[in-house]
Structure formats: structure tokens, C-alpha cells
Design a protein around this motif. Structure first.
Motif, PDB file in Angstrom:
ATOM      1  N   THR A 207      12.724  46.470  13.707  1.00  0.00           N
ATOM      2  CA  THR A 207      14.016  46.150  12.311  1.00  0.00           C
ATOM      3  C   THR A 207      14.697  47.511  12.757  1.00  0.00           C
ATOM      4  OG1 THR A 207      12.158  46.815  10.871  1.00  0.00           O
ATOM      5  CG2 THR A 207      13.289  44.371  10.931  1.00  0.00           C
ATOM      6  N   CYS A 208      15.615  47.719  13.314  1.00  0.00           N
ATOM      7  CA  CYS A 208      16.337  48.756  13.742  1.00  0.00           C
ATOM      8  C   CYS A 208      17.363  49.315  12.553  1.00  0.00           C
ATOM      9  CB  CYS A 208      17.116  48.818  15.045  1.00  0.00           C
ATOM     10  SG  CYS A 208      17.666  50.451  15.483  1.00  0.00           S
ATOM     11  N   ALA A 209      17.211  50.225  12.278  1.00  0.00           N
ATOM     12  CA  ALA A 209      18.397  50.662  11.038  1.00  0.00           C
ATOM     13  C   ALA A 209      19.030  51.867  11.126  1.00  0.00           C
ATOM     14  CB  ALA A 209      17.412  50.689   9.611  1.00  0.00           C
ATOM     15  N   ILE A 210      19.161  52.374  12.597  1.00  0.00           N
ATOM     16  CA  ILE A 210      19.713  53.846  12.684  1.00  0.00           C
ATOM     17  C   ILE A 210      20.961  54.136  12.340  1.00  0.00           C
ATOM     18  CG2 ILE A 210      18.096  54.287  14.559  1.00  0.00           C
ATOM     19  CD1 ILE A 210      20.183  53.625  16.534  1.00  0.00           C
TER      20      ILE A 210
ATOM     21  N   ILE B 249      12.341  57.365  12.341  1.00  0.00           N
ATOM     22  CA  ILE B 249      10.802  56.596  12.359  1.00  0.00           C
ATOM     23  C   ILE B 249      10.376  57.318  13.669  1.00  0.00           C
ATOM     24  CG2 ILE B 249       9.651  54.401  12.826  1.00  0.00           C
ATOM     25  CD1 ILE B 249      11.763  53.529  11.202  1.00  0.00           C
TER      26      ILE B 249
ATOM     27  N   CYS C 263      17.163  58.029  14.985  1.00  0.00           N
ATOM     28  CA  CYS C 263      15.982  57.505  14.280  1.00  0.00           C
ATOM     29  C   CYS C 263      14.965  58.160  13.764  1.00  0.00           C
ATOM     30  CB  CYS C 263      15.420  56.547  15.377  1.00  0.00           C
ATOM     31  SG  CYS C 263      13.978  55.786  14.747  1.00  0.00           S
TER      32      CYS C 263
ATOM     33  N   ARG D 128      12.948  58.282  21.675  1.00  0.00           N
ATOM     34  CA  ARG D 128      13.935  58.027  20.785  1.00  0.00           C
ATOM     35  C   ARG D 128      13.709  56.956  20.047  1.00  0.00           C
ATOM     36  NH1 ARG D 128      15.670  62.237  21.609  1.00  0.00           N
ATOM     37  NH2 ARG D 128      17.408  63.115  22.570  1.00  0.00           N
ATOM     38  N   CYS D 129      12.669  55.996  20.232  1.00  0.00           N
ATOM     39  CA  CYS D 129      12.480  54.643  19.404  1.00  0.00           C
ATOM     40  C   CYS D 129      11.167  54.451  19.506  1.00  0.00           C
ATOM     41  CB  CYS D 129      13.227  53.620  20.294  1.00  0.00           C
ATOM     42  SG  CYS D 129      12.851  52.016  19.566  1.00  0.00           S
ATOM     43  N   ALA D 130      10.433  53.835  18.395  1.00  0.00           N
ATOM     44  CA  ALA D 130       9.071  53.660  18.310  1.00  0.00           C
ATOM     45  C   ALA D 130       8.915  52.039  18.168  1.00  0.00           C
ATOM     46  CB  ALA D 130       8.570  54.166  16.989  1.00  0.00           C
ATOM     47  N   GLY D 131       9.833  51.487  18.452  1.00  0.00           N
ATOM     48  CA  GLY D 131       9.913  49.988  18.570  1.00  0.00           C
ATOM     49  C   GLY D 131       9.389  49.380  17.224  1.00  0.00           C
ATOM     50  N   CYS D 132      10.185  49.710  16.168  1.00  0.00           N
ATOM     51  CA  CYS D 132       9.462  49.246  14.822  1.00  0.00           C
ATOM     52  C   CYS D 132       9.960  47.604  14.717  1.00  0.00           C
ATOM     53  CB  CYS D 132      10.173  50.007  13.846  1.00  0.00           C
ATOM     54  SG  CYS D 132      11.785  49.908  13.308  1.00  0.00           S
TER      55      CYS D 132
HETATM   56  S1  SF4 Z   1      14.745  51.838  13.805  1.00  0.00           S
HETATM   57 FE1  SF4 Z   1      15.598  51.549  15.552  1.00  0.00          FE
HETATM   58  S2  SF4 Z   1      15.258  53.390  17.166  1.00  0.00           S
HETATM   59 FE2  SF4 Z   1      13.835  53.678  15.338  1.00  0.00          FE
HETATM   60  S3  SF4 Z   1      11.842  52.984  15.655  1.00  0.00           S
HETATM   61 FE3  SF4 Z   1      12.947  51.115  14.873  1.00  0.00          FE
HETATM   62  S4  SF4 Z   1      13.913  50.000  16.629  1.00  0.00           S
HETATM   63 FE4  SF4 Z   1      13.421  52.104  17.581  1.00  0.00          FE
END
Ligand code: SF4
Ligand code: SF4
Lengths: 222, 310
Positions: A137-140, A149, A147, A131-135
Motif C-alpha cells: 500500500t504505497c504512501a510515499i 518503510i 519511502c 527503494r521499496c519494501a513491497g509493503c
Molecule cells: S510505501 Fe511504496 S515504496 Fe515504500 S515499501 Fe510500500 S510500496 Fe514500496
């Protein structure tokens, strides 16, 4: 949670074949929930190691211990008393666990007992999905709470690509096209116009690409 | 007439209102320059520009800019393709500058097939930016003379910017919006995925025309003649986002032994005839995969020769 899978037993046996005293350490966190690294799995792995040792005519002593969490020094201290009796330690926590153990007990040889896969959750019994790639800066919220990404094979911010077909991603019929879901969800919510907005290139500085990450919360630092 | 954006042959042909005809050429899986030139020569004078693919289907080939240059040296105008799979934004921008500096003037911006399709599935994929952002990057470098970080480009690269559109991928309703988005991002021309389902394409074009997209961008309809029933079946089953109607497969089967390829060409010619009349279609992009030597014949029979000299 962090989702992991057990390493093949053959690989583990090969890793520790030169050791007679092995400690298997589990974790009560995520890996217990995804059934690979809890007390139960510690027991199973320990028995396998013992049986195999006996078959080979070697007297292998295998200890078992499961910590509250392996990603917390406070709990790792608990091993202080027992770890001295062993030559090798197999951690069946996520990739964080064996590293914390190596750092805390530098003289010990520590081995990873699981392959750490991704951050995700159970989508049905026995099935976990990313579900999450730990980017960083979440923008879902821009994508209907989904997500792109982590879940689009190309991490497209302006999808879907031309390979999306019948709700599936071009890479495999077993992979959902997240952009198909995003478009459908945004349409249902009457937010299609938001998807027509150009999303500029993302800054990956907050992701792994920016180098190993660290978080400091000043108010908590003693 | 307002100033040309890049001054490529393709741009001039389209600007002059001619029905454009472009071709495609995959670089060799090696340094076989001779073979590349041979393929290119089949297309010389027959098409307005030749798309040079960039590690298509994620199979390693001679780099698209190098193959483009070789064709250019032999008097063939390339349409330099670039995918986002293999380069981050540093490499992308420097390749844009390099390609322009060496005389390339058309550039087609793509996301690229995922590496799992190709012959190096173990590779890491980049996707630092996506195709939409790539289009916008080329436009920003060209029109504003700025890099992605906002700093100045010392002599801006002037490309005629291309994009791809697949009317047959899903969700269908979103496809025309995605095309609109690519045009807003900076696409000057668009080449579509190979068209076989004409009903669906007519509907797509109707929507595009209703939105006035054909007035902002040149839309070239993608045509790939079927060589065999096997190819049709493969395309229909194995290629994601490809729509091959059962009726076409039946028609090819019905052609009888030894006549399938000719039937495939006939279907392509009928398509081209219709595209010439179809509102909003500015030309045809003929992707005769490993069939370059057939292109002159197809062009002749389609009545698109001689190509305009502009
Ligand atoms: S956008 Fe949110 S859910 Fe997606 S990888 Fe980044 S932190 Fe995780
Ligand atoms: S098919 Fe969907 S999920 Fe797969 S790469 Fe394309 S947009 Fe992303």
C-alpha cells in the motif's frame, strides 16, 4: 529492479560438489542489469566450475543457458529440451527464478547462485540502493516521494528518531537518514504542515506480514 | 484542580508545581535482583521516579516491567520504559495492561536504539508501530478505553505518559515540531536527551515556549554528569544524536588528574541551577549511568532535597 549479488564461488562449489553435469541458467531481466545473472555471468560461472572440476580431477560437464526471464513459465519451457541432460541446475536469477525452475522441473536439483537483496536501483555506476519494501500500500506521496518503510532503519512513519545526525542514520555513517531527506524536501516544497500530521499505525496486512501474497487480475485470467 | 491522569508520584509532584527530579536505572544483564535493588536504593527518596530502561542500547537485560515491579516493591516509583523495537502491537498492548495491572503508573514511550548497536545484531526488528504511535496507543487505551483496533478495553490502564525528545538530533529546526507532535499524540511529560550544548538547548526551549508547548506538557531536562574525558570523547564521537561541545571537553581536560569527575559534576550542577530558572523547564532527568551511588550527593548539592511528599 530486483538487486542481487553473486554467491561466493566457494559456497557454490560446495553446493554442487557431488554433481558432474551442471546447467547454469541466467536471466535477461533485473540480474542482467545489475551484472550478476546475465549471459556474461553465466559464462564466467560455467568456466569457474569447469576449471575447478579439472583441478580436482573430475570431468564436469557444464551447460550454459540464459532465459529471457525466469519468472515467466512461457520462457522456462525453453529448457524442456536441454534440462534432461543435467543432474543439477544453478539459477543465477533472483530468488524467483530457481523456484520457478524447481516447480517446472520437479525432478531436478536446483541451486540458487545469487543472494537476492532488495528492490532498488543504480544510484551511481556499480552502486545499487534499496527503494521499496513491497509493503503493498504505497504512501510515499505523504513523505515527499521518499519511502520511510524501506529506507528508514526503523520504518518510522512519524520520524525522524533521535539518532539522526548530519544526514546519516544512527546505524551507520554509510546509511543516509531518509527522514532527514524527507524533512528537507517537504520543507523546500512548503509542505512542512503535512509532516506535523499524526500518521496512524500502518496495516501490514498487504505486506509480507499478511502471509504470502498473490495477485489475481480477473480480466487477464483465461 | 482537574483530575489526575494516573495519580503517580511523578504526576503529583509536577502537578503541584514542584521542580521534578527523576533518575534512571538499567536492569541487570541477568537475574541479579540484589544488584538492581542496591542501585534502586541509592535513588530511593532522592528522585521522584526512576526510569527503568528497556533493553537499552539493544543489549538484553531483565525486562523493564519486571525490574520496574521489583523497584516498586521496594518503595521506589518506576517510570516503565517501552521501546517499539522488540514488540508488535499485540505484545505492546498486552504489556501495557499487565504493567498497569501490577501497579505501574508512569510509562515512557520510545522507538528504541536499532538492534545493530547491541549484542544481538542478528535479530529481526519489529517496529510494527513507532514511538509516536505508541504514545497515541497508551493515550487511546487510557482516555477512550479502546485498543488499536477500536474494540473496548475492559478496565482502562491509566498511565502518566512520557516521551523522549532529542533537541540535538537533526534536522534541528524540525525537533521542536516533533516534540509538539508527541504532545499532540498524548505525551504528558517529556524527558530530553542528555544536554551538553546549553546554547542549543536554550534556543530549543525558547522555540518550545514560543509555541506554548511547556503549557501542555512537562519538560524535564536531561542531565548526565561526565565521569571522564574518555566518556566525553566517546559521547561526542560514537553516540549518534549527542552534542558535546569542544569547550566542555577542554574544561574537563583542564581539571587535571583525578579531578575530572568532580568537574563533570560541577558542570551538571551549573546546568541544574540554570534549568531551575529556565522558562518552560519543569524538572531535571538525571541519567547517572552506572553511577547511581553518586545521585544522592548530586541531588544534595543541587539543592533538590528533600523531595516533596505529595
Ligand atoms: S510505501 Fe511504496 S515504496 Fe515504500 S515499501 Fe510500500 S510500496 Fe514500496
Ligand atoms: S536515523 Fe533516520 S533513517 Fe535511521 S532510524 Fe532514525 S529516522 Fe530512521
Amino acid at each position: 529492479m530486483i538487486v542481487a549479488e553473486s554467491k561466493p564461488i566457494k559456497e557454490l562449489l560446495e553446493m554442487v560438489k557431488d554433481f558432474k553435469k551442471i546447467l547454469v541458467v541466467g536471466c535477461k531481466g533485473c540480474v542482467t542489469v545489475c551484472n550478476v545473472g546475465g549471459a556474461k555471468e553465466v559464462g564466467i560461472l560455467a568456466s569457474s566450475l569447469r576449471i575447478h572440476g579439472r583441478k580436482e580431477g573430475r570431468d564436469v560437464v557444464v551447460g550454459e543457458h540464459t532465459l529471457e526471464r525466469q519468472c515467466d513459465p512461457e520462457y522456462i519451457d525453453e529448457l524442456e529440451e536441454i534440462v534432461g541432460d543435467y543432474d543439477a541446475v544453478i539459477s543465477i536469477a533472483c530468488g524467483v527464478g530457481p523456484q520457478f525452475l524447481s516447480e517446472r522441473y520437479p525432478e531436478k536439483k536446483v541451486f540458487p547462485g545469487v543472494n537476492t537483496k532488495f528492490m532498488g536501483g543504480a544510484v551511481e555506476h556499480g552502486v545499487w540502493a534499496e527503494r521499496c519494501a513491497g509493503c503493498g500500500t504505497c504512501a510515499i506521496h505523504l513523505f515527499g516521494g521518499l519511502c520511510p518503510i524501506a529506507r528508514c532503519s526503523k520504518s518510522l512513519l512519524n520520524g525522524p528518531c533521535g539518532g539522526s545526525s548530519h544526514g546519516k542514520c544512527e546505524i551507520s555513517k554509510d546509511v543516509d537518514c531518509i527522514w532527514d531527506m524527507i524533512v528537507n524536501k517537504m520543507t523546500e516544497q512548503g509542505r512542512l504542515s503535512e509532516l506535523l500530521e499524526f500518521r496512524p499505525p500502518k496495516s501490514w496486512t498487504t505486506a509480507r506480514d499478511g502471509g504470502p501474497r498473490k495477485m489475481i487480475r480477473e480480466e487477464l485470467v483465461k | 484542580m482537574s483530575e489526575l491522569k494516573a495519580g503517580s508520584n511523578l504526576e503529583k509532584v509536577l502537578r503541584a508545581g514542584h521542580f521534578a527530579f527523576t533518575g534512571e536505572c538499567g536492569p541487570p544483564q541477568g537475574a541479579n535482583v540484589e544488584h538492581l535493588i542496591e542501585k534502586g536504593n541509592h535513588l530511593k527518596g532522592v528522585v521522584d521516579a526512576v526510569n527503568v530502561t528497556d533493553n537499552q542500547t539493544a543489549v538484553v537485560r531483565m525486562s523493564s516491567w519486571a525490574a520496574s515491579l521489583i523497584l516498586l516493591e521496594h518503595g521506589i516509583e518506576p517510570n516503565f520504559q517501552m521501546v517499539c523495537r522488540d514488540r508488535n502491537r499485540l505484545a505492546i498492548q498486552s504489556d501495557i495492561l499487565g504493567a498497569y495491572s501490577m501497579g505501574l503508573r508512569n510509562m515512557l514511550c520510545l522507538s528504541g536504539d536499532h538492534q545493530s548497536f547491541g549484542n544481538h545484531p542478528e535479530s529481526k526488528n519489529v517496529y510494527d508501530i513507532d514511538s509516536m504511535q505508541l504514545i497515541h496507543t497508551v493515550k487511546t487505551m487510557r482516555d477512550e478505553g479502546k485498543f488499536l483496533n477500536g474494540s473496548d478495553v475492559d478496565v482502562a490502564p491509566k498511565f502518566f505518559i512520557g516521551a523522549a525528545s532529542n533537541p540535538f538530533a537533526e534536522p534541528f529546526d524540525f525537533r521542536v515540531y516533533r516534540l509538539a507532535k508527541k504532545i499532540d499524540a498524548g505525551a504528558d511529560f517529556v524527558q530530553t536527551q542528555c544536554i551538553y550544548n546549553m546554547d542549543k538547548f536554550r534556543e530549543f526551549m525558547k522555540r518550545a515556549v514560543d509555541m506554548g508547548l511547556h503549557e501542555k506538557c512537562y519538560i524535564l531536562a536531561g542531565v548526565t554528569p561526565m565521569k571522564s574525558v574518555g566518556m566525553a570523547l566517546y559521547m561526542s564521537k560514537q553516540v549518534p544524536g549527542m552534542d558535546v561541545p569542544e569547550s566542555l571537553i577542554k574544561r574537563l581536560r583542564g581539571a587535571g588528574k583525578g579531578k575530572v569527575a568532580e568537574e563533570g559534576i560541577k558542570f551538571a550542577l551549573e546546568q541544574i541551577e540554570e534549568f531551575k530558572e529556565m522558562e518552560g523547564v519543569a524538572g531535571v532527568h538525571l541519567m547517572a549511568i552506572e553511577w547511581e551511588h553518586k545521585v544522592p550527593e548530586i541531588a544534595e548539592r543541587a539543592g533538590v532535597l528533600p523531595r516533596p511528599v505529595v
